[in-house]
Scaffold this motif. Structure first.
Motif, PDB file in Angstrom:
ATOM      1  N   ALA A   6       0.830  -1.209   0.000  1.00  0.00           N
ATOM      2  CA  ALA A   6       0.000   0.000   0.000  1.00  0.00           C
ATOM      3  C   ALA A   6       0.863   1.257   0.000  1.00  0.00           C
ATOM      4  N   THR A   7       0.419   2.277  -0.712  1.00  0.00           N
ATOM      5  CA  THR A   7       1.093   3.572  -0.677  1.00  0.00           C
ATOM      6  C   THR A   7       0.596   4.416   0.497  1.00  0.00           C
ATOM      7  N   PHE A   8      -0.608   4.125   0.967  1.00  0.00           N
ATOM      8  CA  PHE A   8      -1.132   4.726   2.189  1.00  0.00           C
ATOM      9  C   PHE A   8      -2.169   3.778   2.771  1.00  0.00           C
ATOM     10  N   VAL A   9      -2.458   3.949   4.061  1.00  0.00           N
ATOM     11  CA  VAL A   9      -3.464   3.136   4.740  1.00  0.00           C
ATOM     12  C   VAL A   9      -4.440   4.064   5.461  1.00  0.00           C
ATOM     13  N   ARG A  10      -5.738   3.816   5.264  1.00  0.00           N
ATOM     14  CA  ARG A  10      -6.776   4.492   6.041  1.00  0.00           C
ATOM     15  C   ARG A  10      -7.528   3.431   6.828  1.00  0.00           C
TER      16      ARG A  10
ATOM     17  N   GLY B 261      -8.613   1.323   3.917  1.00  0.00           N
ATOM     18  CA  GLY B 261      -8.303   1.850   2.604  1.00  0.00           C
ATOM     19  C   GLY B 261      -6.861   1.531   2.268  1.00  0.00           C
ATOM     20  N   HIS B 262      -6.661   0.847   1.147  1.00  0.00           N
ATOM     21  CA  HIS B 262      -5.337   0.432   0.671  1.00  0.00           C
ATOM     22  C   HIS B 262      -4.969   1.311  -0.514  1.00  0.00           C
ATOM     23  N   GLY B 263      -4.009   2.223  -0.326  1.00  0.00           N
ATOM     24  CA  GLY B 263      -3.625   3.147  -1.388  1.00  0.00           C
ATOM     25  C   GLY B 263      -2.879   2.461  -2.516  1.00  0.00           C
ATOM     26  N   THR B 264      -3.225   2.847  -3.742  1.00  0.00           N
ATOM     27  CA  THR B 264      -2.548   2.302  -4.915  1.00  0.00           C
ATOM     28  C   THR B 264      -1.799   3.362  -5.705  1.00  0.00           C
TER      29      THR B 264
END
Length: 421
Positions: free
Chosen positions: A71-75, A143-146
């Motif tokens: 992931a590029t970011f995690v929510r 949320g898995h950033g792409t």
């Protein structure tokens, strides 16, 4: 038809118009004869299942690393969030450089909490409690950033950073191009526009199985005690989406072409006030805007933009302030690398892709996925006279389109305050 469009497009050498790739496809969704791209927010990631929870009630502290490989970011999305008085949860990056605090039943007061995005593939969730006694929470999904939400420098003549889908080639009728040249700059390159740029924010939100990006801005209202955000209906159209909203102000480089991003401020959630659909054909709307009441009073720090009912004119210079690709704030100011051609209004009172008749303006100025919802600002007065939402709106023109604020002002009524100059 597509072959004709590509051949004809290759004959053009237009400057300074990037297709808004908020919509990955060609052709209006409501009318197959339209050449415009049906808009949609820029997909930035996926919503994926994740199972973790505290005991109910909890007896003390709790800590877990939430990791989503690649992931590029995690929510982190909390469900049934309810803490005892004095207890709180932090969601942090492993190195602690990012850390956000949540308490009680969360910012929306309903136990449904979408935490702010943490860069990278791991977020550390920690419940801080000495005695326990509260209900606790569950982590329903994440949320898995792409795509990266990391800062990137933009200087004149460079290819658009962080956007593999954009290519420098002339054309028209396709949504994923930069036409001939790139004229955008860091907003820090224009300190004289500080009051205009401050109310503009990056929007990150969840819809169904995806995470999405758009742009929005604080709009003047008749009540200075409340904060109202405006963006596109094709970005956010429901309360469920507004609840997931992360509005980030001040996300911009501190120096023109520099690598350092300002600290800024993030606001969570919001209440849907009014929305008007993208097209008339199916939903009887056609103005493509949404108004959201934000919590707190961020307008006291970031200010507001005032819309105007004054009609723009062809040749009117514009400032197109945006978060393309979710990157730090940029401005469409020039239409070419050489900085000789100013962004301007090219057409007024148009009808694009099922919109309200005569409600649209067209302009040759770079945009990109994530730019939807940006203000189109009269460079002379600083008033907003357009809300950006479309790309490639005219045959072989490589022209972007926005809804005239005069039409939105009439529809929104007393929810926003509009000037006449």
């Amino acid at each position: 038809m597509n072959r004709m469009m590509l051949v004809a497009g290759s004959l053009l050498a237009l400057t300074g118009c990037a297709g808004n790739v908020d919509a990955p496809g060609a052709g209006g969704a409501d009318d197959p004869d339209e050449l415009e791209t049906a808009p949609g927010p820029l997909r930035a990631g996926d919503v994926i299942a994740y199972a973790a929870e505290t005991s109910h009630p909890y007896a003390g502290g709790w800590k877990q690393a939430i990791t989503s490989p690649g992931a590029t970011f995690v929510r982190v999305h909390f469900d049934d969030f309810s803490l005892a008085k004095g207890d709180y949860v932090t969601v942090s990056s492993p190195d602690g450089t990012q850390s956000f605090r949540y308490e009680d039943r969360g910012p929306n007061g309903d136990g449904d909490v979408w935490a702010f995005a943490v860069d990278g593939e791991t977020a550390i969730v920690e419940l801080h409690s000495t005695s326990g006694g509260g209900h606790g929470f569950s982590i329903a999904d994440i949320g898995h950033g792409t795509i990266a939400l990391a800062p990137a420098s933009l200087t004149s003549g460079d290819a658009t950073p962080g956007s593999a889908s954009l290519a420098r080639r002339p054309g028209g009728g396709t949504p994923d191009i930069v036409c001939a040249t790139e004229g955008r700059e860091d907003i820090a390159c224009h300190p004289e526009l500080d009051l205009q740029q401050r109310p503009v924010a990056r929007l990150l939100f969840a819809r169904g199985t995806g995470m999405y990006l758009c742009t929005g801005w604080l709009v003047a209202t008749g009540d200075d005690r409340n904060t109202t955000l405006i963006t596109n209906n094709h970005c956010i159209s429901t309360q469920d989406e507004a609840t997931t909203l992360e509005t980030r102000f001040g996300y911009q480089n501190t120096a023109c072409g520099g690598p350092t991003v300002a600290a800024g401020e993030s606001v969570m959630g919001g209440s849907l006030l009014k929305t008007n659909s993208r097209t008339r054909t199916r939903s009887r709307g056609g103005l493509d805007y949404t108004l959201i009441r934000l919590p707190g009073n961020p307008q006291t720090t970031w200010g507001v933009l005032t819309p105007t009912t004054k009609a723009p004119s062809v040749g009117n210079p514009i400032n197109f302030i945006q978060h393309p690709g979710g990157r730090p704030k940029e401005i469409g100011f020039w239409r070419d690398d050489a900085h000789t051609l100013r962004c301007q209004i090219d057409a007024i009172d148009q009808t694009y892709s099922g919109t309200v008749s005569g409600s649209q303006i067209g302009y040759s100025c770079d945009s990109e996925g994530g730019s939807s919802g940006s203000p189109i600002i009269d460079a002379g007065t600083g008033r907003a006279f357009g809300l950006h939402h479309l790309a490639d709106v005219a045959w072989l023109s490589c022209r972007n389109g926005g809804t005239e604020m005069s039409a939105i002002c009439a529809d929104a009524g007393g929810l926003i305050r509009c000037a006449t100059d």
